[in-house]
Every structure is written in C-alpha cells, then in structure tokens.
Design a protein around this motif. Sequence first.
Motif, PDB file in Angstrom:
ATOM      1  N   GLY A  37       0.820  -1.205   0.000  1.00 34.86           N
ATOM      2  CA  GLY A  37       0.000   0.000   0.000  1.00 34.86           C
ATOM      3  C   GLY A  37       0.852   1.252   0.000  1.00 34.86           C
ATOM      4  O   GLY A  37       2.081   1.193   0.093  1.00 34.86           O
ATOM      5  N   GLY A  38       0.201   2.405  -0.117  1.00 36.50           N
ATOM      6  CA  GLY A  38       0.938   3.653  -0.097  1.00 36.50           C
ATOM      7  C   GLY A  38       0.146   4.787  -0.700  1.00 36.50           C
ATOM      8  O   GLY A  38      -1.065   4.685  -0.887  1.00 36.50           O
ATOM      9  N   LEU A  39       0.861   5.876  -0.987  1.00 40.41           N
ATOM     10  CA  LEU A  39       0.273   7.079  -1.565  1.00 40.41           C
ATOM     11  C   LEU A  39       0.669   7.174  -3.031  1.00 40.41           C
ATOM     12  O   LEU A  39       1.849   7.032  -3.371  1.00 40.41           O
ATOM     13  N   VAL A  40      -0.305   7.420  -3.886  1.00 32.95           N
ATOM     14  CA  VAL A  40      -0.042   7.511  -5.317  1.00 32.95           C
ATOM     15  C   VAL A  40      -0.953   8.576  -5.909  1.00 32.95           C
ATOM     16  O   VAL A  40      -2.045   8.833  -5.388  1.00 32.95           O
ATOM     17  N   GLN A  41      -0.509   9.187  -6.988  1.00 33.81           N
ATOM     18  CA  GLN A  41      -1.341  10.167  -7.671  1.00 33.81           C
ATOM     19  C   GLN A  41      -2.378   9.470  -8.536  1.00 33.81           C
ATOM     20  O   GLN A  41      -2.176   8.325  -8.981  1.00 33.81           O
ATOM     21  N   ALA A  42      -3.460  10.164  -8.795  1.00 37.86           N
ATOM     22  CA  ALA A  42      -4.493   9.638  -9.681  1.00 37.86           C
ATOM     23  C   ALA A  42      -3.872   9.263 -11.027  1.00 37.86           C
ATOM     24  O   ALA A  42      -3.036   9.987 -11.555  1.00 37.86           O
ATOM     25  N   GLY A  43      -4.295   8.100 -11.528  1.00 45.41           N
ATOM     26  CA  GLY A  43      -3.738   7.578 -12.767  1.00 45.41           C
ATOM     27  C   GLY A  43      -2.552   6.656 -12.562  1.00 45.41           C
ATOM     28  O   GLY A  43      -2.117   5.989 -13.506  1.00 45.41           O
ATOM     29  N   GLY A  44      -2.042   6.612 -11.350  1.00 39.71           N
ATOM     30  CA  GLY A  44      -0.887   5.774 -11.049  1.00 39.71           C
ATOM     31  C   GLY A  44      -1.271   4.335 -10.762  1.00 39.71           C
ATOM     32  O   GLY A  44      -2.440   3.933 -10.885  1.00 39.71           O
ATOM     33  N   SER A  45      -0.256   3.566 -10.352  1.00 37.65           N
ATOM     34  CA  SER A  45      -0.440   2.136 -10.117  1.00 37.65           C
ATOM     35  C   SER A  45       0.174   1.729  -8.780  1.00 37.65           C
ATOM     36  O   SER A  45       1.132   2.346  -8.302  1.00 37.65           O
ATOM     37  N   LEU A  46      -0.407   0.692  -8.208  1.00 37.94           N
ATOM     38  CA  LEU A  46       0.148   0.046  -7.024  1.00 37.94           C
ATOM     39  C   LEU A  46      -0.091  -1.453  -7.155  1.00 37.94           C
ATOM     40  O   LEU A  46      -1.056  -1.876  -7.807  1.00 37.94           O
ATOM     41  N   ARG A  47       0.766  -2.242  -6.491  1.00 33.28           N
ATOM     42  CA  ARG A  47       0.595  -3.681  -6.459  1.00 33.28           C
ATOM     43  C   ARG A  47       0.591  -4.143  -5.010  1.00 33.28           C
ATOM     44  O   ARG A  47       1.553  -3.929  -4.279  1.00 33.28           O
ATOM     45  N   LEU A  48      -0.510  -4.738  -4.601  1.00 34.75           N
ATOM     46  CA  LEU A  48      -0.638  -5.274  -3.247  1.00 34.75           C
ATOM     47  C   LEU A  48      -0.308  -6.768  -3.250  1.00 34.75           C
ATOM     48  O   LEU A  48      -0.610  -7.476  -4.212  1.00 34.75           O
ATOM     49  N   SER A  49       0.283  -7.204  -2.151  1.00 29.00           N
ATOM     50  CA  SER A  49       0.578  -8.628  -1.967  1.00 29.00           C
ATOM     51  C   SER A  49       0.050  -9.073  -0.612  1.00 29.00           C
ATOM     52  O   SER A  49      -0.011  -8.279   0.329  1.00 29.00           O
ATOM     53  N   CYS A  50      -0.319 -10.328  -0.518  1.00 26.47           N
ATOM     54  CA  CYS A  50      -0.786 -10.892   0.750  1.00 26.47           C
ATOM     55  C   CYS A  50      -0.342 -12.342   0.811  1.00 26.47           C
ATOM     56  O   CYS A  50      -0.747 -13.150  -0.035  1.00 26.47           O
ATOM     57  N   ALA A  51       0.484 -12.653   1.803  1.00 22.02           N
ATOM     58  CA  ALA A  51       1.020 -14.006   1.948  1.00 22.02           C
ATOM     59  C   ALA A  51       0.416 -14.678   3.176  1.00 22.02           C
ATOM     60  O   ALA A  51       0.397 -14.097   4.270  1.00 22.02           O
ATOM     61  N   ALA A  52      -0.054 -15.901   2.975  1.00 24.83           N
ATOM     62  CA  ALA A  52      -0.616 -16.693   4.071  1.00 24.83           C
ATOM     63  C   ALA A  52       0.435 -17.667   4.584  1.00 24.83           C
ATOM     64  O   ALA A  52       1.173 -18.271   3.805  1.00 24.83           O
ATOM     65  N   SER A  53       0.480 -17.811   5.914  1.00 25.52           N
ATOM     66  CA  SER A  53       1.427 -18.750   6.515  1.00 25.52           C
ATOM     67  C   SER A  53       0.821 -19.354   7.765  1.00 25.52           C
ATOM     68  O   SER A  53      -0.115 -18.804   8.344  1.00 25.52           O
ATOM     69  N   GLY A  54       1.369 -20.514   8.175  1.00 29.98           N
ATOM     70  CA  GLY A  54       0.880 -21.157   9.387  1.00 29.98           C
ATOM     71  C   GLY A  54       0.346 -22.544   9.105  1.00 29.98           C
ATOM     72  O   GLY A  54       0.874 -23.281   8.277  1.00 29.98           O
ATOM     73  N   ASN A  55      -0.725 -22.896   9.804  1.00 33.44           N
ATOM     74  CA  ASN A  55      -1.330 -24.222   9.724  1.00 33.44           C
ATOM     75  C   ASN A  55      -2.176 -24.322   8.449  1.00 33.44           C
ATOM     76  O   ASN A  55      -3.394 -24.201   8.478  1.00 33.44           O
ATOM     77  N   ILE A  56      -1.492 -24.552   7.326  1.00 37.46           N
ATOM     78  CA  ILE A  56      -2.158 -24.530   6.023  1.00 37.46           C
ATOM     79  C   ILE A  56      -1.982 -25.866   5.314  1.00 37.46           C
ATOM     80  O   ILE A  56      -0.866 -26.257   4.978  1.00 37.46           O
ATOM     81  N   PHE A  57      -3.099 -26.543   5.083  1.00 33.78           N
ATOM     82  CA  PHE A  57      -3.075 -27.722   4.209  1.00 33.78           C
ATOM     83  C   PHE A  57      -3.287 -27.277   2.768  1.00 33.78           C
ATOM     84  O   PHE A  57      -2.601 -27.714   1.856  1.00 33.78           O
ATOM     85  N   SER A  58      -4.251 -26.379   2.589  1.00 34.78           N
ATOM     86  CA  SER A  58      -4.480 -25.777   1.277  1.00 34.78           C
ATOM     87  C   SER A  58      -5.214 -24.461   1.454  1.00 34.78           C
ATOM     88  O   SER A  58      -5.860 -24.231   2.470  1.00 34.78           O
TER      89      SER A  58
END
Length: 120
Positions: free
Chosen positions: A9-30
């Motif tokens: 996340g962050g601050l961007v001007q109108a017309g700009g781009s951002l890329r969000l990421s989200c990583a899951a960890s822990g007790n994960i079978f699937s």
Amino acid sequence: QVQLVESGGGLVQAGGSLRLSCAASGNIFSVNAMGWFRQAPGKQRELVATITSGGSTNYADSVKGRFTISRDNAKNTVFLQMNSLKPEDTAVYYCNAYVLSYQKYEYRYWGQGTQVTVSS
C-alpha cells in the motif's frame, strides 16, 4: 493458526499504479478462495476482487478493467495489481483467504489491512 500479511500500500497520484501482496502462513493444508476487500472512511467494507484456487476471478464493477487479481499457489500468496487509480479507490485494503488446516477444518482469515491513498 494462520496469518495473512499484506504489503504494497501507499500514496499515489491519480492515474498511477500500485501492487498489493498478501502471503498466508501457518497451519495450512491448502488455500481455497482468496480475495481483496476495501473499506473507505464512513463506508462499509466492500468486495474488490476474488480468485479461486483454480484461477477463476470475480471483480467489483467499479474496478473492472483497472485491477487484476492473481495468485501464486506454491507460495500461498495473492496479488492485486491496481492501475489507473482514482481518488475514490482510497481505502484500507484487506486480503481474505479460506484456509483448510491440516486438521481439515476450513476457516476464513483476514489480513491486518494496508492503506491505499490516491491523490487528485
């Protein structure tokens, strides 16, 4: 227990781009469906985009053609590429995942949220 950690996340001007990421960890079978939601000040949390484990996607009408959701199943990570950002996209963005544990229970988890601010 499962943790979802967001970044990008962050601050961007109108017309700009951002890329969000989200990583899951822990007790994960699937990890089944994953998604992004957002909540602007004074408004309810709303769906932005979702993606199944097989790669099927769904988008809110307000972001179609501008945002792209994707995932890396090997890393239990979901991404949100946001292009042509508008001031009305300003919100806290939350990732979400339906996780099947090794004990074969499925729970829905949320990330802590990441702020996206688009200036005009």
